[in-house]
Design an enzyme around this catalytic site. Structure first.
Site, mmCIF file in Angstrom:
data_model
loop_
_atom_site.group_PDB
_atom_site.id
_atom_site.type_symbol
_atom_site.label_atom_id
_atom_site.label_comp_id
_atom_site.label_asym_id
_atom_site.label_seq_id
_atom_site.Cartn_x
_atom_site.Cartn_y
_atom_site.Cartn_z
ATOM 1 N N ASP A 193 0.796 -1.245 0.000
ATOM 2 C CA ASP A 193 0.000 0.000 0.000
ATOM 3 C C ASP A 193 0.821 1.285 0.000
ATOM 4 O O ASP A 193 0.446 2.267 0.671
ATOM 5 C CB ASP A 193 -0.956 0.003 1.209
ATOM 6 C CG ASP A 193 -1.924 -1.154 1.215
ATOM 7 O OD1 ASP A 193 -1.922 -1.934 0.259
ATOM 8 O OD2 ASP A 193 -2.679 -1.283 2.199
ATOM 9 N N GLU A 239 -4.570 -0.831 -1.362
ATOM 10 C CA GLU A 239 -5.876 -0.892 -0.680
ATOM 11 C C GLU A 239 -6.841 0.049 -1.399
ATOM 12 O O GLU A 239 -6.483 1.186 -1.715
ATOM 13 C CB GLU A 239 -5.735 -0.451 0.788
ATOM 14 C CG GLU A 239 -7.078 -0.505 1.524
ATOM 15 C CD GLU A 239 -6.996 -0.083 3.003
ATOM 16 O OE1 GLU A 239 -5.874 0.014 3.547
ATOM 17 O OE2 GLU A 239 -8.070 0.151 3.588
ATOM 18 N N LYS A 242 -6.642 -4.896 -3.047
ATOM 19 C CA LYS A 242 -7.276 -5.528 -1.886
ATOM 20 C C LYS A 242 -8.288 -4.569 -1.258
ATOM 21 O O LYS A 242 -7.998 -3.389 -1.097
ATOM 22 C CB LYS A 242 -6.209 -5.944 -0.871
ATOM 23 C CG LYS A 242 -5.400 -4.790 -0.281
ATOM 24 C CD LYS A 242 -4.241 -5.344 0.529
ATOM 25 C CE LYS A 242 -3.506 -4.304 1.327
ATOM 26 N NZ LYS A 242 -4.242 -3.611 2.359
ATOM 27 N N LYS A 301 -7.701 -4.682 4.996
ATOM 28 C CA LYS A 301 -6.398 -4.330 5.555
ATOM 29 C C LYS A 301 -5.385 -5.449 5.275
ATOM 30 O O LYS A 301 -4.228 -5.184 4.985
ATOM 31 C CB LYS A 301 -6.521 -4.064 7.066
ATOM 32 C CG LYS A 301 -7.517 -2.963 7.428
ATOM 33 C CD LYS A 301 -7.206 -1.646 6.749
ATOM 34 C CE LYS A 301 -8.206 -0.561 7.119
ATOM 35 N NZ LYS A 301 -8.052 0.653 6.284
ATOM 36 N N VAL A 348 3.117 0.285 4.267
ATOM 37 C CA VAL A 348 2.401 1.037 5.300
ATOM 38 C C VAL A 348 0.997 0.480 5.494
ATOM 39 O O VAL A 348 0.416 -0.075 4.591
ATOM 40 C CB VAL A 348 2.338 2.531 4.923
ATOM 41 C CG1 VAL A 348 3.731 3.115 4.824
ATOM 42 C CG2 VAL A 348 1.583 2.774 3.609
ATOM 43 N N THR A 349 0.455 0.683 6.709
ATOM 44 C CA THR A 349 1.112 1.189 7.895
ATOM 45 C C THR A 349 1.457 0.016 8.818
ATOM 46 O O THR A 349 0.802 -1.017 8.778
ATOM 47 C CB THR A 349 0.218 2.194 8.676
ATOM 48 O OG1 THR A 349 -0.975 1.519 9.131
ATOM 49 C CG2 THR A 349 -0.173 3.370 7.811
ATOM 50 N N CYS A 401 -2.148 -2.385 8.012
ATOM 51 C CA CYS A 401 -2.090 -3.345 6.909
ATOM 52 C C CYS A 401 -0.872 -4.258 6.963
ATOM 53 O O CYS A 401 -0.936 -5.419 6.539
ATOM 54 C CB CYS A 401 -2.182 -2.609 5.582
ATOM 55 S SG CYS A 401 -3.834 -1.924 5.320
ATOM 56 N N GLN A 417 8.219 -13.022 22.141
ATOM 57 C CA GLN A 417 7.843 -14.420 22.407
ATOM 58 C C GLN A 417 8.514 -15.375 21.410
ATOM 59 O O GLN A 417 7.887 -16.295 20.883
ATOM 60 C CB GLN A 417 6.315 -14.592 22.368
ATOM 61 C CG GLN A 417 5.579 -13.685 23.363
ATOM 62 C CD GLN A 417 4.084 -13.841 23.273
ATOM 63 O OE1 GLN A 417 3.533 -14.845 23.732
ATOM 64 N NE2 GLN A 417 3.432 -12.862 22.665
HETATM 65 C C1 C5J Z 1 -3.071 0.661 5.608
HETATM 66 C C2 C5J Z 1 -4.745 1.926 6.771
HETATM 67 N N1 C5J Z 1 -2.592 0.428 4.386
HETATM 68 N N2 C5J Z 1 -3.915 2.309 7.737
HETATM 69 N N3 C5J Z 1 -4.307 1.208 5.695
HETATM 70 O O1 C5J Z 1 -2.411 0.434 6.609
HETATM 71 O O2 C5J Z 1 -5.911 2.245 6.809
#
Ligand code: C5J
Length: 221
Positions: free
Chosen positions: A25, A73, A130, A133, A158-159, A163, A203
């Site tokens: 994204d 996205e 897509k 997320k 990102v982010t 996502c 972990q």
């Molecule tokens: C992504 C969002 N790509 N933060 N989308 O992380 O809404």
């Protein structure tokens, strides 16, 4: 032949032939003013530090012949693939589908929906659109990776806590090994970024590994 990159919590071992770089994204809607990210009140400048290391990593990964997959996205123009829960969430200045300076917010085919100029995909590199997320939800990403024999993912984009995290969790549950590159993923919230990376490596690496891109570039050299 196996390649090993320094990583946490343990060194990350991967076969270049069965490894893909996933670029999540890196769209104008998230990284440039006037898009979805800014409409939610975020400072898009927070994400831009990822661009230079990611461009350098992309060049090395392409030279080494790894698979590269980009994601975006966004939604169909009639928003039929956007659940009301997503459409109405929050109090953005512009909602998904509203007109903005870069076209309709988070709508496929609009200028703002596309990948930033610095990271334009090369011809032949898959671009997976897509609606969610996670990059596996309602996409053919899993089939595409299987067809190329990919079992290991270098994850960027990102982010970090949205996502990237969702995709890494989905991938891990599907049996992929994921190395998240800390300098090539970004968040509007520095604290979420830091903690998001710690959560992955905690972990014993509960759903992945974390490294910086120079560690992978050194391993590929
Ligand atoms: C992504 C969002 N790509 N933060 N989308 O992380 O809404």
């Amino acid at each position: 032949m196996s390649t090993v990159a320094a990583a946490r919590p343990t060194p990350y071992s991967f076969e270049p032939a069965s490894t893909a770089l996933l670029v999540i994204d890196m769209q104008r809607d998230f990284l440039e003013p006037g898009g979805f990210g800014e409409s939610l009140g975020n400072d898009v400048g927070q994400l831009r530090r990822t661009i230079a290391p990611l461009a350098a990593l992309l060049a090395d990964v392409r030279a080494a012949g790894l698979t590269v997959v980009h994601t975006r996205e966004g939604h169909l123009p009639d928003l039929s693939d956007c659940p009301p829960a997503k459409l109405h969430r929050g109090a953005p200045s512009r909602r998904i589908g509203d007109p903005g300076p870069n076209g309709r917010i988070l709508v496929r085919g609009e200028y703002g929906h596309d990948i930033i100029d610095e990271l334009t995909p090369l011809p032949g590199e898959p671009v997976v659109d897509k609606p969610g997320k996670g990059a596996f939800h309602a996409t053919d990403l899993d089939a595409l990776l299987h067809a190329r024999g990919v079992r290991s993912l270098l994850v960027t984009g990102v982010t970090t806590e949205v996502c990237v995290h969702t995709t890494v969790r989905e991938a891990n549950d599907r049996g992929y090994e994921c190395l998240v590159l800390a300098d090539c993923v970004g968040s509007y919230f520095p604290e979420f970024h830091r903690v998001g990376l710690d959560m992955i490596a905690a972990q014993g690496g509960i759903f992945g590994w974390v490294a910086d891109s120079p560690q992978v570039r050194a391993a590929l050299a």
